[in-house]
Design an enzyme around this catalytic site. Structure first.
Site, PDB file in Angstrom:
ATOM      1  N   PRO A   1       0.834  -1.211   0.000  1.00 13.56           N
ATOM      2  CG  PRO A   1      -0.822  -1.593   1.587  1.00 13.56           C
ATOM      3  CD  PRO A   1       0.506  -2.109   1.114  1.00 13.56           C
ATOM      4  CD  GLU A   2       3.989   2.588  -2.642  1.00 13.41           C
ATOM      5  OE1 GLU A   2       4.363   3.472  -1.838  1.00 13.41           O
ATOM      6  OE2 GLU A   2       4.742   1.678  -3.044  1.00 13.41           O
TER       7      GLU A   2
END
Length: 271
Positions: free
Chosen positions: A2-3
């Protein structure tokens, strides 16, 4: 992994569901995350009221009127707001029980996430020390990148992904922003001009804002807070498309490895 847009999407979705809720219990089903979940958190959080959910870089900060939590989703973690009747999954390691009957579950198959207490005196957590500015904040811009990059010989993409320079610009979003700015990912950071950095900073902001609006990038392991996937992958221009044709000039997109990550680029549009 997840960014920033995925984490921000999660934060926005959960903030409205958690604000003002009282935590009736903090259940640790398995404390073996990247760092062991401290045992004192359960009694500290029981009865605490949630004040808000903030974000710094890719960390979530759960603020209560007692203890605060520093959360990270690691490589494949997710947070899910659900009812107790929702079947538990094998890697649902932590559960916040809320006073309205709902639960907040941390799911982390690879155990690279974390759940740690925030300092009680309000000082920054050591994991947040040394982080650069947020890319969507006014403090981040082309002039800042230009000044900080002088004398840097490493690739501009690696410079952009360095959390000490700016937080949350991961591989996908750096690749996309560099393409839009017309800058090759392998160029030395110190050789990029001020004007190019101004374009690059503007595109970083635009790409991240677009991704947040669309719900993040569709990665195999990422789920939004409602359990559905994001949609930004449908808008990717160069990331993961090496060997295909550029939609601007029809050149064949190439790839090279920078910092052990594949970096797609257009040999014609990017200089």
């Amino acid at each position: 992994m997840p960014e920033l847009p995925e984490v921000e999407t999660t934060r926005r979705g959960l903030a409205r569901l958690l604000a003002g809720r009282r935590i009736t219990a903090f259940e640790v089903r398995d404390s073996r995350l990247r760092w062991p979940v401290p045992g004192e958190l359960a009694p500290q959080l029981a009865g605490a009221r949630v004040r808000g959910l903030a974000r710094r870089a890719k960390y979530l900060l759960l603020e209560t009127d007692r203890a605060g939590l520093l959360l990270h989703l690691g490589m494949s973690g997710s947070l899910r707001h659900c009812t107790p009747e929702t079947p538990l999954r094998r890697h649902d390691h932590l559960i916040l029980h809320l006073d309205n009957g709902y639960q907040l579950r941390l799911h982390d198959p690879r155990r690279f996430g974390c759940c740690l207490p925030l300092p009680s005196d309000g000082s920054p957590h050591p994991l947040l020390a040394g982080l650069g500015p947020e890319p969507l904040d006014p403090a981040f811009g082309g002039d800042y990148l230009f000044r900080r990059s002088r004398g840097r010989r490493g690739p501009v993409k690696a410079f952009l992904m360095d959390q000490a320079n700016v937080v949350g610009v991961g591989n996908i979003y750096a690749t996309e922003a560099l393409f839009l700015a017309g800058v090759r990912p392998g160029r030395a950071a110190g050789r990029v001009t001020r004007v190019e950095y101004q374009r690059l900073a503007a595109h970083v902001k635009a790409v991240l804002a677009e991704a947040i609006q669309q719900g993040g990038t569709t990665l195999r392991d990422f789920l939004r807070e409602d359990g559905t996937h994001g949609y930004f992958r449908q808008s990717l221009r160069v990331y993961g498309r090496a060997g295909e044709t550029c939609h601007v000039c029809a050149s064949v997109l190439r790839t090279r490895r920078i910092g052990q990550r594949a970096s797609s680029y257009c040999p014609t549009c990017q200089k």
